[in-house]
Design an enzyme around this catalytic site. Structure first.
Site, mmCIF file in Angstrom:
data_model
loop_
_atom_site.group_PDB
_atom_site.id
_atom_site.type_symbol
_atom_site.label_atom_id
_atom_site.label_comp_id
_atom_site.label_asym_id
_atom_site.label_seq_id
_atom_site.Cartn_x
_atom_site.Cartn_y
_atom_site.Cartn_z
ATOM 1 N N SER A 26 56.955 -56.278 -22.023
ATOM 2 C CA SER A 26 56.944 -54.831 -22.198
ATOM 3 C C SER A 26 58.068 -54.389 -23.129
ATOM 4 O O SER A 26 59.126 -55.026 -23.171
ATOM 5 C CB SER A 26 57.108 -54.161 -20.830
ATOM 6 O OG SER A 26 56.783 -52.800 -20.885
ATOM 7 N N ALA A 41 60.788 -49.743 -28.236
ATOM 8 C CA ALA A 41 60.315 -48.566 -28.946
ATOM 9 C C ALA A 41 61.030 -48.481 -30.291
ATOM 10 O O ALA A 41 62.261 -48.395 -30.351
ATOM 11 C CB ALA A 41 60.594 -47.313 -28.122
ATOM 12 N N TYR A 82 59.045 -38.720 -24.012
ATOM 13 C CA TYR A 82 59.335 -38.663 -25.436
ATOM 14 C C TYR A 82 58.318 -37.757 -26.123
ATOM 15 O O TYR A 82 57.461 -37.151 -25.470
ATOM 16 C CB TYR A 82 59.393 -40.079 -26.013
ATOM 17 C CG TYR A 82 60.493 -40.893 -25.356
ATOM 18 C CD1 TYR A 82 61.809 -40.437 -25.357
ATOM 19 C CD2 TYR A 82 60.214 -42.086 -24.701
ATOM 20 C CE1 TYR A 82 62.823 -41.158 -24.738
ATOM 21 C CE2 TYR A 82 61.219 -42.812 -24.077
ATOM 22 C CZ TYR A 82 62.519 -42.351 -24.094
ATOM 23 O OH TYR A 82 63.516 -43.054 -23.472
ATOM 24 N N ARG A 97 50.546 -46.244 -24.878
ATOM 25 C CA ARG A 97 51.231 -46.160 -23.582
ATOM 26 C C ARG A 97 51.315 -44.702 -23.163
ATOM 27 O O ARG A 97 51.717 -43.834 -23.951
ATOM 28 C CB ARG A 97 52.640 -46.756 -23.637
ATOM 29 C CG ARG A 97 53.447 -46.468 -22.356
ATOM 30 C CD ARG A 97 54.684 -47.311 -22.189
ATOM 31 N NE ARG A 97 54.347 -48.585 -21.535
ATOM 32 C CZ ARG A 97 55.250 -49.376 -20.949
ATOM 33 N NH1 ARG A 97 56.527 -49.048 -20.927
ATOM 34 N NH2 ARG A 97 54.879 -50.512 -20.391
ATOM 35 N N LEU A 140 57.507 -52.909 -11.436
ATOM 36 C CA LEU A 140 57.937 -53.798 -10.352
ATOM 37 C C LEU A 140 56.875 -54.863 -10.039
ATOM 38 O O LEU A 140 56.532 -55.105 -8.879
ATOM 39 C CB LEU A 140 58.298 -53.000 -9.102
ATOM 40 C CG LEU A 140 59.596 -52.187 -9.192
ATOM 41 C CD1 LEU A 140 59.884 -51.506 -7.866
ATOM 42 C CD2 LEU A 140 60.775 -53.064 -9.598
ATOM 43 N N ARG A 181 61.930 -55.765 -16.662
ATOM 44 C CA ARG A 181 63.160 -56.282 -16.053
ATOM 45 C C ARG A 181 63.015 -57.718 -15.574
ATOM 46 O O ARG A 181 63.962 -58.503 -15.648
ATOM 47 C CB ARG A 181 63.594 -55.364 -14.906
ATOM 48 C CG ARG A 181 64.161 -54.031 -15.365
ATOM 49 C CD ARG A 181 64.471 -53.116 -14.198
ATOM 50 N NE ARG A 181 65.108 -51.886 -14.621
ATOM 51 C CZ ARG A 181 64.474 -50.820 -15.097
ATOM 52 N NH1 ARG A 181 63.153 -50.838 -15.208
ATOM 53 N NH2 ARG A 181 65.143 -49.737 -15.465
#
Length: 355
Positions: free
Chosen positions: A23, A58, A183, A231, A302, A325
């Site tokens: 990601s 990004a 954004y 996205r 997650l 993450r």
């Protein structure tokens, strides 16, 4: 039984070797928008680690559309060659290279997260104006953005298309338009941040207009043989904001405009939203959009365990999983996941003796 997670996925002329996507993750490590050795190692190691596709962070389509002064950019022709070096390496490791194209809108000119993430004044290295559909600050104490004119909106649409052209020249194979996380494009979508009374505000069709225009402009220059993803934040998690029903309706609008996958995140546009974070907490959004529209989707949020990721794909909740993450914690997560799921990992020959 073979794992679904490690089945290939073909979109247009591009084949992902598995359903694991790195990601986009901001690294706050650029100078003047340029990729450098940090990006080569960061992205390259995840390609070595066995991901099916690796997306850059990004990348701003305009200098004043960066989240921070140290964001990656693709707003100048000079940005192409450093990216090309990285994409060549990623592709040589068997992963598909891609990039998220973005404009930060009213969340531009901020600090790195480890420095508090708050606004940065021009005297301290930030900039003004920052842009938004309406002159509403993201939160108290932040810079009030300038409401964009129609001419300025048109310029941003052209900037996305120019960025996509540079991405192709650099060797990117997946383009993802960032319309999430508070954004600029998300700001137009959400009634919380879009109070316009012209053709870009008010009704659902008006608020989604800029996203359709960006998609059309990018698809016009992005090769037909390569996938285009978008996205979105599937919900604002705030009453009166953008909803999952809106997201389904937007996906239907994008379905016939050459979009190949909707990457389903959430939040980011309401500073005080209460988000029920838990393992897989956003997967249901990908499932709903995929079920209601037939559009391929990506699930995020997650996703940490191989069996969890495999079940998401196997059950049809999403077509790919995007890990952030967890990939920072373990760049070789796909190799370990393959072993856990009884598959043969795609180990580089240099690492075979360890596997």
């Amino acid at each position: 039984m073979p794992s679904a997670l490690f089945s290939p996925l073909q979109q247009r002329d591009v084949t992902l070797r598995n359903r694991i996507v790195v990601s986009p993750m901001c690294e706050y490590s650029s100078r003047d928008g340029f990729a450098n050795d940090w990006h080569l190692v960061h992205l390259g190691s995840r390609a070595v680690g066995g991901a099916g596709a690796v997306l850059t962070e990004a990348a701003a389509v305009a200098a004043d559309g960066r989240i921070s002064s140290v964001d990656l950019g693709i707003y100048a022709d000079e940005h192409v060659e450093p990216l090309a070096r990285i994409f060549r390496f990623v592709e040589a490791q068997g992963a598909v290279p891609g990039m998220q194209l973005a404009h930060a809108g009213r969340k531009a000119s901020t600090k790195e997260p480890w420095n508090g993430g708050g606004p940065v004044a021009p005297d301290d290295g930030g900039w003004t104006p920052i842009w938004a559909p309406s002159a509403i600050a993201f939160r108290e104490g932040w810079q009030v953005p300038r409401a964009m004119s129609v001419t300025e909106i048109e310029a941003v649409v052209r900037a996305f298309a120019a960025a996509a052209t540079r991405l192709f020249e650099a060797g990117g194979r997946i383009a993802e338009i960032h319309a999430a996380h508070g954004y600029l494009l998300h700001e137009f979508l959400s009634p919380l941040s879009n109070h316009r009374d012209d053709e870009y505000g008010g009704s659902f069709d008006n608020r989604t207009r800029i996203v359709r225009e960006v998609v059309d402009a990018v698809r016009a220059v992005w090769p037909e043989r390569f996938p285009l993803w978008v996205r979105i934040s599937s919900t604002d998690w705030t009453e009166g904001g953008w909803t999952i029903e809106d997201s389904v309706a937007l996906a239907r609008q994008l379905q016939d405009r050459g979009v190949d996958l909707v990457d389903c995140s959430s939040g980011g546009n309401a500073a005080h939203a209460v988000i029920p974070v838990a393992p897989g907490y956003q997967v249901a959004f990908a499932e709903r959009i995929r079920r209601d529209t037939g559009m391929p989707t990506g699930a995020v949020g997650l996703i940490t365990e191989p069996a969890q990721a495999d079940a998401i794909v196997r059950s049809g909740q999403a077509d790919v999983v995007l890990l952030a993450r967890q990939m920072l914690r373990d760049p070789y997560w796909p190799l370990h996941a393959a072993r856990t799921l009884g598959e043969t990992p795609s180990v580089p020959t240099q690492y075979l003796r360890a596997f």
